[in-house]
Design a protein around this motif. Structure first.
Motif, short mmCIF file in Angstrom:
data_model
loop_
_atom_site.label_atom_id
_atom_site.label_comp_id
_atom_site.label_asym_id
_atom_site.label_seq_id
_atom_site.Cartn_x
_atom_site.Cartn_y
_atom_site.Cartn_z
N VAL A 49 0.85 -1.18 0.00
CA VAL A 49 0.00 0.00 0.00
C VAL A 49 0.88 1.23 0.00
CG1 VAL A 49 -1.72 1.33 1.28
CG2 VAL A 49 -1.88 -1.17 1.18
N GLN A 50 0.55 2.18 -0.85
CA GLN A 50 1.25 3.45 -0.89
C GLN A 50 0.29 4.56 -0.47
OE1 GLN A 50 1.31 1.50 -4.02
NE2 GLN A 50 2.93 0.40 -2.94
N LEU A 51 0.78 5.45 0.39
CA LEU A 51 0.01 6.60 0.84
C LEU A 51 0.77 7.85 0.45
CD1 LEU A 51 -0.93 5.42 4.45
CD2 LEU A 51 -2.28 5.16 2.36
N VAL A 52 0.12 8.74 -0.28
CA VAL A 52 0.76 9.96 -0.75
C VAL A 52 -0.02 11.16 -0.25
CG1 VAL A 52 1.52 11.29 -2.74
CG2 VAL A 52 1.65 8.80 -2.79
N GLU A 53 0.64 11.99 0.56
CA GLU A 53 0.02 13.19 1.10
C GLU A 53 0.26 14.38 0.18
OE1 GLU A 53 1.87 11.03 4.78
OE2 GLU A 53 2.48 11.51 2.72
N SER A 54 -0.66 15.32 0.21
CA SER A 54 -0.51 16.56 -0.53
C SER A 54 -1.27 17.67 0.20
CB SER A 54 -1.00 16.43 -1.97
OG SER A 54 -2.38 16.11 -2.00
N GLY A 55 -0.99 18.90 -0.16
CA GLY A 55 -1.72 20.04 0.38
C GLY A 55 -0.98 20.84 1.43
N GLY A 56 0.20 20.39 1.82
CA GLY A 56 0.97 21.14 2.80
C GLY A 56 1.54 22.41 2.20
N GLY A 57 2.06 23.27 3.07
CA GLY A 57 2.65 24.51 2.61
C GLY A 57 2.76 25.52 3.72
N LEU B 80 -5.97 25.31 5.61
CA LEU B 80 -5.27 24.43 4.69
C LEU B 80 -6.00 23.10 4.69
CD1 LEU B 80 -2.65 25.20 3.15
CD2 LEU B 80 -1.37 23.94 4.88
N ARG B 81 -6.04 22.43 3.54
CA ARG B 81 -6.62 21.09 3.48
C ARG B 81 -5.59 20.10 2.99
NH1 ARG B 81 -11.59 18.47 -0.06
NH2 ARG B 81 -9.98 18.60 -1.70
N LEU B 82 -5.34 19.08 3.78
CA LEU B 82 -4.43 18.01 3.42
C LEU B 82 -5.21 16.84 2.82
CD1 LEU B 82 -2.10 17.86 6.56
CD2 LEU B 82 -1.93 19.34 4.55
N SER B 83 -4.60 16.17 1.86
CA SER B 83 -5.19 14.99 1.24
C SER B 83 -4.21 13.83 1.32
CB SER B 83 -5.53 15.25 -0.23
OG SER B 83 -6.46 16.30 -0.36
N CYS B 84 -4.74 12.63 1.44
CA CYS B 84 -3.93 11.42 1.46
C CYS B 84 -4.60 10.40 0.56
CB CYS B 84 -3.79 10.88 2.88
SG CYS B 84 -2.97 9.27 2.97
N ALA B 85 -3.95 10.08 -0.55
CA ALA B 85 -4.48 9.12 -1.50
C ALA B 85 -3.79 7.77 -1.33
CB ALA B 85 -4.30 9.63 -2.92
N ALA B 86 -4.58 6.72 -1.21
CA ALA B 86 -4.05 5.37 -1.05
C ALA B 86 -4.14 4.61 -2.37
CB ALA B 86 -4.83 4.61 0.02
N SER C 4 -4.31 -6.15 6.36
CA SER C 4 -2.99 -6.59 5.92
C SER C 4 -1.85 -5.94 6.68
CB SER C 4 -2.82 -6.35 4.42
OG SER C 4 -2.95 -4.97 4.11
N GLY C 5 -2.14 -4.93 7.47
CA GLY C 5 -1.10 -4.26 8.23
C GLY C 5 -1.30 -2.77 8.38
N ASP C 6 -0.25 -2.11 8.87
CA ASP C 6 -0.24 -0.67 9.08
C ASP C 6 0.64 0.00 8.04
OD1 ASP C 6 -0.16 -0.87 12.73
OD2 ASP C 6 -1.77 -1.20 11.30
N TYR C 7 0.20 1.15 7.54
CA TYR C 7 0.92 1.85 6.48
C TYR C 7 1.01 3.33 6.78
CZ TYR C 7 -0.09 -2.56 4.22
OH TYR C 7 -0.18 -3.90 3.94
N TRP C 8 2.13 3.94 6.37
CA TRP C 8 2.40 5.36 6.59
C TRP C 8 2.82 6.03 5.30
CZ3 TRP C 8 1.76 7.79 11.26
CH2 TRP C 8 1.61 6.97 12.39
N GLY C 9 2.40 7.28 5.14
CA GLY C 9 2.91 8.10 4.06
C GLY C 9 4.22 8.76 4.45
N GLN C 10 4.84 9.45 3.50
CA GLN C 10 6.12 10.10 3.74
C GLN C 10 5.99 11.43 4.48
OE1 GLN C 10 9.41 8.97 2.97
NE2 GLN C 10 8.18 7.09 2.91
N GLY C 11 4.81 12.01 4.47
CA GLY C 11 4.58 13.24 5.20
C GLY C 11 4.60 14.46 4.31
N THR C 12 3.89 15.48 4.75
CA THR C 12 3.87 16.77 4.07
C THR C 12 4.07 17.88 5.11
OG1 THR C 12 2.63 18.19 2.52
CG2 THR C 12 1.34 16.98 4.18
N GLN C 13 4.90 18.86 4.77
CA GLN C 13 5.24 19.92 5.71
C GLN C 13 4.15 20.97 5.76
OE1 GLN C 13 8.19 20.37 7.71
NE2 GLN C 13 6.90 21.99 8.61
N VAL C 14 3.74 21.31 6.98
CA VAL C 14 2.83 22.43 7.21
C VAL C 14 3.56 23.44 8.08
CG1 VAL C 14 0.69 23.19 8.31
CG2 VAL C 14 0.73 21.06 6.98
N THR C 15 3.68 24.66 7.59
CA THR C 15 4.34 25.72 8.34
C THR C 15 3.37 26.88 8.53
OG1 THR C 15 6.50 25.11 7.42
CG2 THR C 15 6.31 27.29 8.43
#
Length: 115
Positions: A2-10, A18-24, A101-112
């Motif tokens: 499983v791949q998790l990709v975050e977006s929307g940080g900034g 701000l709205r963050l999204s995570c697509a699996a 099937s298990g636990d999965y993590w995305g790489q993360g997105t920076q919010v400042t």
């Protein structure tokens, strides 16, 4: 897998939104729970918000009333709507997904949050 990709940080000013999204993608099965965690440098990773397959939600006390988590099952995507942002919300936000099937993590997105 499983791949998790975050977006929307900034970068956003205090009080902003701000709205963050995570697509699996990959070997997707019905979730047990999914949500968002965050970690600032030198700090522990903390739970921000979670949501179950039935829509039950849990929020950290520090974000209650300001953040809202939601899911779009058809798109295999989870969102985090963040409002009234504060400098202390600055962190790397990571998506989490638990399925049978298990636990999965995305790489993360920076919010400042800064003026």
């Amino acid at each position: 897998q499983v791949q998790l990709v975050e977006s929307g940080g900034g970068l956003v000013q205090p009080g902003g939104s701000l709205r963050l999204s995570c697509a699996a993608s990959g070997s997707i099965y019905p979730i047990i729970v999914t949500g968002w965690y965050r970690q600032a440098p030198g700090k522990q990773r903390d739970m921000v918000a979670t949501i179950t397959s039935r829509g039950s939600t849990t929020y950290a006390a520090s974000v209650k009333g300001r953040f809202t988590i939601s899911r779009d099952n058809a798109k295999n995507t989870v969102y985090l709507q963040m409002s009234s942002l504060k400098p202390e919300d600055t962190a790397v936000y990571s998506c989490y997904r638990r399925q049978n099937s298990g636990d999965y993590w995305g790489q993360g997105t920076q919010v400042t949050v800064s003026s």
